[in-house]
Write a protein that holds these residues in place. Sequence first.
Motif, PDB file in Angstrom:
ATOM      1  N   GLU A 119      49.574  76.724  29.970  1.00  0.00           N
ATOM      2  CA  GLU A 119      49.997  75.681  29.035  1.00  0.00           C
ATOM      3  C   GLU A 119      49.506  74.359  29.604  1.00  0.00           C
ATOM      4  O   GLU A 119      49.936  73.975  30.691  1.00  0.00           O
ATOM      5  CB  GLU A 119      51.521  75.675  28.966  1.00  0.00           C
ATOM      6  CG  GLU A 119      52.073  74.933  27.801  1.00  0.00           C
ATOM      7  CD  GLU A 119      52.686  75.901  26.790  1.00  0.00           C
ATOM      8  OE1 GLU A 119      52.290  75.805  25.615  1.00  0.00           O
ATOM      9  OE2 GLU A 119      53.516  76.731  27.188  1.00  0.00           O
TER      10      GLU A 119
ATOM     11  N   ASP B 119      48.890  70.245  28.789  1.00  0.00           N
ATOM     12  CA  ASP B 119      49.273  69.203  27.847  1.00  0.00           C
ATOM     13  C   ASP B 119      48.726  67.855  28.328  1.00  0.00           C
ATOM     14  O   ASP B 119      49.263  67.266  29.259  1.00  0.00           O
ATOM     15  CB  ASP B 119      50.809  69.182  27.759  1.00  0.00           C
ATOM     16  CG  ASP B 119      51.304  68.157  26.758  1.00  0.00           C
ATOM     17  OD1 ASP B 119      50.474  67.625  25.985  1.00  0.00           O
ATOM     18  OD2 ASP B 119      52.511  67.863  26.763  1.00  0.00           O
TER      19      ASP B 119
ATOM     20  N   THR C 245      44.339  69.754  26.223  1.00  0.00           N
ATOM     21  CA  THR C 245      45.555  70.400  25.715  1.00  0.00           C
ATOM     22  C   THR C 245      45.180  71.750  25.113  1.00  0.00           C
ATOM     23  O   THR C 245      44.364  71.810  24.202  1.00  0.00           O
ATOM     24  CB  THR C 245      46.221  69.508  24.643  1.00  0.00           C
ATOM     25  OG1 THR C 245      46.570  68.268  25.242  1.00  0.00           O
ATOM     26  CG2 THR C 245      47.461  70.165  24.073  1.00  0.00           C
TER      27      THR C 245
ATOM     28  N   SER D 218      46.646  76.267  25.114  1.00  0.00           N
ATOM     29  CA  SER D 218      47.472  77.279  25.757  1.00  0.00           C
ATOM     30  C   SER D 218      46.766  78.623  25.663  1.00  0.00           C
ATOM     31  O   SER D 218      45.897  78.828  24.818  1.00  0.00           O
ATOM     32  CB  SER D 218      48.863  77.333  25.130  1.00  0.00           C
ATOM     33  OG  SER D 218      48.745  77.563  23.762  1.00  0.00           O
TER      34      SER D 218
END
Length: 312
Positions: free
Chosen positions: A6, A8, A24, A26
């Motif tokens: 993940e 960000d 960003t 995942s």
Amino acid sequence: MTAAIEADGVGKRYGSLVALDGLTFSAHPGEVLGLLGPNGAGKTTCIRVLTAILPASAGRFAVAGVPGDRPEELRRRVGVLPENAGYPRRQTGEEYLRYHARLYGHSRASACAVARELLAGVGLAGRARWSIGSYSRGMRQRLGIARALVNDPRVVFFDEPTLGLDPAGQRDVLAQLGTLASERGVAVLLSTHLLDEVEQHCSRVLILNRGRLVADDTVAEVARWAAAPRRGRIEVAPDDALAAAVRLACSPAVAQVRQDDARPGALQVELAPWANANEVIAALLDAGVLLRAFELEGARLSDAFLAMTKAA
Ligand SMILES: Nc1ncnc2c1ncn2[C@@H]1O[C@H](COP(=O)(O)OP(=O)(O)OP(=O)(O)O)[C@@H](O)[C@H]1O
Ligand SMILES: [Mg+2]
């Protein structure tokens, strides 16, 4: 289901150079994610940051459930084949892997078993007792792949794993990565310059360009986005050819249409960027033209890659 990776807004600067900018994305367990980008795009930097080898300059991330601000724990939980791995030349492949297995808490006996199993898995069983100094480049690469798996990681990062491997070696390594993902639910981030590798083995693809993510989707979707024109061949009844050509020329989905003089009823079309082949078919059906054949040259990931990473 928790994400395997993940990220960000992850950024990385080297002095004034922004190598990663607001990354960003995942990845899920069992996914093989291709990481593409031209030289200097930031692939290796991305892998170094996400494996806690380098600190991020911005953003937050977690890998295998471990947040990036716990670098030691994170490093223990992931597997990584770095871009430039150094190896002790005097140790044998088996000693090297045994040593790493011991570092991860294996007993002497289980470290031996793990080392043998991993060496066999990368096709180095016959070289287990040879010094690493005697290995070819491809053999060292295979050893690095084995080392990346020594802690049974749930997430692995491979920076150009097939570099220097012969075609059989490339196929074996990619098949092994596929098995890790499909049978053991390992998430694999695979950086490569070989677009065929991504097309054949990755479920999703990330394309980096000058530190920024310019694509994050399935391989088929990214290829479909290709800004490069795609061509198709249409066949209608010879009497319908003119009506079809006029209708197609008026369709926003078609960039160019041309009648094939040698074959009555055959038309060559060039699709507009981002257009969908269905729109072409719909345009003809709307005009009441019966389609005898429609072949679209397949959009390739390479078209998308080149379109999305071309120099500004
Ligand atoms: N240690 C460093 N110090 C300064 N700049 C660096 C350092 N490492 C990488 N860079 C710069 O960061 C940018 C991204 O480099 P990176 O190695 O991540 O690219 P890459 O996508 O892996 O390229 P390649 O396909 O050539 O391996 C480049 O401009 C590079 O020059
Ligand atoms: Mg690199």
